[in-house]
Motif scaffolding. Structure first.
Motif, PDB file in Angstrom:
ATOM      1  N   MET A 267     -14.390  -1.889   7.067  1.00 18.16           N
ATOM      2  CA  MET A 267     -14.402  -0.843   8.101  1.00 18.16           C
ATOM      3  C   MET A 267     -14.502   0.543   7.470  1.00 18.16           C
ATOM      4  O   MET A 267     -15.206   1.426   7.962  1.00 18.16           O
ATOM      5  CB  MET A 267     -13.151  -0.936   8.987  1.00 18.16           C
ATOM      6  N   HIS A 268     -13.796   0.719   6.356  1.00 18.57           N
ATOM      7  CA  HIS A 268     -13.846   1.988   5.638  1.00 18.57           C
ATOM      8  C   HIS A 268     -15.276   2.283   5.171  1.00 18.57           C
ATOM      9  O   HIS A 268     -15.842   3.337   5.479  1.00 18.57           O
ATOM     10  CB  HIS A 268     -12.887   1.920   4.438  1.00 18.57           C
ATOM     11  N   GLU A 269     -15.865   1.330   4.462  1.00 15.54           N
ATOM     12  CA  GLU A 269     -17.207   1.573   3.912  1.00 15.54           C
ATOM     13  C   GLU A 269     -18.251   1.668   5.033  1.00 15.54           C
ATOM     14  O   GLU A 269     -19.203   2.438   4.931  1.00 15.54           O
ATOM     15  CB  GLU A 269     -17.585   0.490   2.900  1.00 15.54           C
ATOM     16  N   GLY A 271     -17.678   2.941   7.886  1.00 14.82           N
ATOM     17  CA  GLY A 271     -17.497   4.306   8.398  1.00 14.82           C
ATOM     18  C   GLY A 271     -18.335   5.298   7.598  1.00 14.82           C
ATOM     19  O   GLY A 271     -19.009   6.173   8.164  1.00 14.82           O
ATOM     20  N   HIS A 272     -18.332   5.136   6.257  1.00 16.76           N
ATOM     21  CA  HIS A 272     -19.228   5.953   5.422  1.00 16.76           C
ATOM     22  C   HIS A 272     -20.681   5.665   5.780  1.00 16.76           C
ATOM     23  O   HIS A 272     -21.506   6.571   5.888  1.00 16.76           O
ATOM     24  CB  HIS A 272     -19.035   5.593   3.938  1.00 16.76           C
ATOM     25  N   GLY A 273     -20.970   4.369   5.933  1.00 20.75           N
ATOM     26  CA  GLY A 273     -22.351   3.954   6.187  1.00 20.75           C
ATOM     27  C   GLY A 273     -22.891   4.518   7.493  1.00 20.75           C
ATOM     28  O   GLY A 273     -24.054   4.926   7.580  1.00 20.75           O
ATOM     29  N   HIS A 297     -16.933  13.063   4.536  1.00 17.25           N
ATOM     30  CA  HIS A 297     -17.301  11.650   4.448  1.00 17.25           C
ATOM     31  C   HIS A 297     -16.071  10.760   4.623  1.00 17.25           C
ATOM     32  O   HIS A 297     -16.071   9.794   5.385  1.00 17.25           O
ATOM     33  CB  HIS A 297     -17.975  11.354   3.105  1.00 17.25           C
ATOM     34  N   GLU A 298     -15.009  11.106   3.901  1.00 11.89           N
ATOM     35  CA  GLU A 298     -13.792  10.283   3.988  1.00 11.89           C
ATOM     36  C   GLU A 298     -13.171  10.366   5.388  1.00 11.89           C
ATOM     37  O   GLU A 298     -12.482   9.452   5.824  1.00 11.89           O
ATOM     38  CB  GLU A 298     -12.775  10.685   2.919  1.00 11.89           C
ATOM     39  N   SER A 299     -13.414  11.458   6.097  1.00 15.90           N
ATOM     40  CA  SER A 299     -12.870  11.538   7.461  1.00 15.90           C
ATOM     41  C   SER A 299     -13.489  10.435   8.323  1.00 15.90           C
ATOM     42  O   SER A 299     -12.831   9.880   9.203  1.00 15.90           O
ATOM     43  CB  SER A 299     -13.139  12.917   8.071  1.00 15.90           C
ATOM     44  N   GLN A 300     -14.750  10.102   8.050  1.00 20.18           N
ATOM     45  CA  GLN A 300     -15.418   9.063   8.835  1.00 20.18           C
ATOM     46  C   GLN A 300     -14.910   7.672   8.463  1.00 20.18           C
ATOM     47  O   GLN A 300     -14.636   6.834   9.321  1.00 20.18           O
ATOM     48  CB  GLN A 300     -16.932   9.157   8.639  1.00 20.18           C
ATOM     49  N   SER A 301     -14.782   7.414   7.163  1.00 25.54           N
ATOM     50  CA  SER A 301     -14.308   6.097   6.730  1.00 25.54           C
ATOM     51  C   SER A 301     -12.874   5.870   7.200  1.00 25.54           C
ATOM     52  O   SER A 301     -12.528   4.800   7.710  1.00 25.54           O
ATOM     53  CB  SER A 301     -14.399   5.976   5.213  1.00 25.54           C
ATOM     54  N   ARG A 302     -12.043   6.898   7.085  1.00 25.77           N
ATOM     55  CA  ARG A 302     -10.634   6.749   7.435  1.00 25.77           C
ATOM     56  C   ARG A 302     -10.460   6.676   8.963  1.00 25.77           C
ATOM     57  O   ARG A 302      -9.550   6.010   9.450  1.00 25.77           O
ATOM     58  CB  ARG A 302      -9.800   7.901   6.851  1.00 25.77           C
TER      59      ARG A 302
HETATM   60 ZN    ZN Z   1     -14.175   6.221   1.071  1.00 21.44          ZN
END
Ligand code: ZN
Length: 493
Positions: A267-269, A271-273, A297-302
Motif C-alpha cells: 500500500m505504501h509503495e 501510494g508512491h506509484g 511523495h511520502e505523504s502519498q505513501s503514508r
Molecule cells: Zn516511501
C-alpha cells in the motif's frame, strides 16, 4: 537573440534528455535490486556511473547555464504554475547544485552507490556490519565532498537535505521535529503504560506468500494503481521506481508469518506509484514528472498505508476477502482486525513500525546522519551510537546489526539527507487527508489527490503544494491531534 519561447523549448529539450538518462539509470538500479545475478555488480556499477555522468553533463553544460541566465527574467514574470517557469526553476537549482561537482566525481559517487548497495544486501543477509563498514566510510567521504562542492549553507546538512527536500533547511526540519517529538514521546509512553490493560489482539499463523501477493495486488488495484502501467516484484528492501509515468515499478518483500508487513508495504509503495502515474501527461518526458519533493511523495505513501489501510473502513471492506485467503484470520471481526493492525510496539525495524513510533525511528536517523556528517560519530562508532539513540527514542536496543544499522538501504545507496522526509510526509499526509472529501470511495479520494497533488508533478515545492491544497503551512499539529485521538481511543487514555 532568439525569442523567449524558442529558448524555453531549447531548455526543455535539454531537460528531456537529462530525464531520459536519469530514468534509464533508475531502470538499471531497479534491475540490480530485482533481477540481476549477483556477479553482475561490478559491471553494473560502471554502467550506472557512466549513465549518471552523461545525465550530469547535460545539466552542467555551458549551454544550459546560458539558457538559465538568459531566461531568468521571463521565468520570473510567468505565472507560478507555468510549466516553462517550473522547468526553469528546476534547471536553475540543478545547474547551481551540480556545476561545481566535477563529472568524474559524479560518476565515482554513482558507481559507489551501486557497488555499496550490492555489498549491503550481502552484509544484511549475513548480519555482518564489518563487511559493510568500509563501503559506508567511503560513502561518507564522497557525500561530504559532495556537500562541500554544492556550496555554502548555514548548516552543512542543508546540502544533503536539498537534494530530496528543496525549499527546506535543517533548521526548519529541527523546528518541525521539536514541535512533534515531545507529544510523540508522551503518547508512546502513555500507550506503553496501558498496553497490558488494553490488550490489543495479535494475528498469528501462516500466510502463504502467493496469497499475500494476490491480496496485495487486489488492494493496489482497488486504490487505483494501474497494472497496465506498472508492476509489482520482490526485493530486499521495498521501494518504488518510476521509469516514467507509464512504467511504475513497485517492490515488496514477504514473510510467511507476517501478513501485514507486505500488505502495508505494498500500500505504501502503491501510494508512491499513484503519484507518479497521475502526473499530468504533458509533463511526462521531463524532470517535472515526479513528486514535488520526497516529503510530498511520502505523504502519498503514508496516506494510503496509514489513513486508509490502518482504518476501520478498510477492514470492513476487505476482511471477507482476507479471511477467504487466510483461514488464520477466521476468528476476527473487522473491529478486531482494526485493533490488531494498530498495536503499538517499541520495535527495531522502521518499515514495520506502527504509526505512533514511526517518526521516532526517523528522528534517530536524522540525529545520526548529522553526527556522521560532522564527524562526531564515525562509521566504527555507529552501532554503539545507534544503540544509545534507540534506547533514548524507542526504549529498545537492537540485538544485532540486521535489526539495527543494517536495516535500511539508504546509507548504501547514497540517500543521506532523505530520512527527515518520511516524518514530514507523515505530517502532510494528515493535512491532506483532512482536506480531502470524507469518503470510503477510493476513486473519489484518488480524484481529489490527482487534482490537488499528483497532476502538478514538480511544479511546486512541498510548502506551496500543501498551501494550495489545504490553505495551511506544513505543521505537525494535525498529525499529533490525529494520533492522540486514534490511539487515545484504542488504548483508553
Ligand atoms: Zn516511501
Amino acid at each position: 537573440m532568439k525569442p523567449a519561447d524558442e529558448r524555453f523549448r531549447a531548455l526543455s529539450a535539454r531537460l528531456r534528455d537529462f530525464h531520459s538518462l536519469n530514468t534509464a539509470a533508475g531502470l538499471l538500479e531497479w534491475d540490480m535490486e530485482v533481477l540481476m545475478p549477483r556477479a553482475g555488480g561490478e559491471g553494473r556499477a560502471l554502467q550506472f556511473g557512466a549513465v549518471m555522468r552523461a545525465a550530469h553533463e547535460i545539466v552542467v553544460a555551458d549551454e544550459t547555464g546560458r539558457l538559465v541566465a538568459e531566461l531568468a527574467e521571463a521565468a520570473g514574470a510567468a505565472a507560478p504554475d507555468d510549466a516553462d517557469a517550473a522547468n526553469w526553476r528546476w534547471a536553475e537549482r540543478e545547474y547551481r547544485r551540480r556545476r561545481r561537482q566535477p563529472a568524474a566525481f559524479v560518476e565515482e559517487l554513482a558507481a559507489h552507490c551501486a557497488r555499496a548497495q550490492e555489498i549491503w544486501v550481502r552484509a544484511r543477509a549475513k548480519n555482518d556490519y564489518a563487511l559493510f563498514r568500509p563501503e559506508l566510510e567511503r560513502m561518507l567521504e564522497l557525500k561530504r565532498r559532495q556537500a562541500a562542492y554544492v556550496g555554502d549553507f548555514a548548516d552543512p546538512y542543508d546540502a544533503w537535505l536539498e537534494e530530496y527536500e528543496p525549499g527546506m533547511t535543517t533548521a526548519s526540519v529541527e523546528t518541525l521535529f521539536a514541535a512533534l517529538k515531545p507529544g510523540l514521546v508522551a503518547l508512546v509512553s502513555a500507550v506503553a503504560g496501558r498496553a497490558e490493560a488494553a490488550r490489543l489482539p495479535t494475528l498469528a499463523g501462516s500466510f502463504p506468500v502467493d496469497r499475500q501477493r494476490v491480496f496485495g495486488m487486489e488492494v493496489a488495484r482497488a486504490m487505483g494503481f494501474d497494472f497496465e502501467r506498472g508492476r509489482l516484484d520482490v526485493s530486499a528492501h521495498p521501494f518504488s521506481a518510476a521509469i516514467g509515468r507509464d512504467d511504475v515499478r513497485l517492490t515488496t518483500r514477504y514473510r510467511e508469518e507476517l501478513p501485514f508487513s507486505a500488505l502495508f508495504g505494498v500500500m505504501h509503495e502503491a501510494g508512491h506509484g499513484l503519484y507518479e502515474q497521475n502526473v499530468s501527461a504533458d509533463l511526462r518526458h521531463g524532470p517535472l514528472c515526479g513528486g514535488a519533493t520526497m516529503a510530498a511523495h511520502e505523504s502519498q505513501s503514508r496516506l494510503w498505508e496509514n489513513l486508509v489501510g490502518r482504518s476501520r473502513g478498510f477492514w470492513k471492506r476487505f476482511l471477507p476477502r482476507f479471511q477467504e485467503l487466510f483461514p488464520a484470520a477466521a476468528g476476527f471481526d473487522a473491529e478486531g482486525m482494526y485493533r490488531a493492525v494498530n498495536r503499538v510496539e517499541r520495535s527495531f525495524i522502521r518499515v514495520e513500525a506502527d504509526e505512533l513510533t514511526y517518526s521516532l525511528h526517523v528522528m534517530l536517523r536524522f540525529d545520526l546522519e548529522r553526527a556522521l556528517l560532522s564527524g562526531s560519530v564515525s562509521a566504527a562508532e555507529l552501532p554503539e551510537a545507534w544503540a544509545a539513540k534507540s534506547r533514548e527514542y524507542l526504549g529498545v536496543v537492537p540485538p544485532d546489526a540486521a535489526r539495527g544499522v543494517l536495516q535500511d538501504v539508504h546509507w548504501s545507496a547514497g540517500l543521506l539527507g532523505y530520512f527527515p522526509t518520511y516524518a514530514i510526509g507523515n505530517m502532510i499526509s494528515v493535512q491532506l487527508f483532512e482536506a480531502a472529501p470524507k469518503t470510503e470511495d477510493y476513486p473519489v479520494l484518488l480524484a481529489w489527490l490527482r487534482e490537488n497533488v499528483h497532476r502538478h508533478g514538480r511544479k511546486f515545492g512541498a510548502e506551496e503544494l500543501v498551501r494550495r491544497a489545504t490553505g495551511s503551512a506544513i505543521s505537525p499539529q494535525p498529525y499529533l491531534k490525529y494520533l492522540s485521538a486514534k490511539y487515545g481511543e484504542l488504548y483508553g487514555l
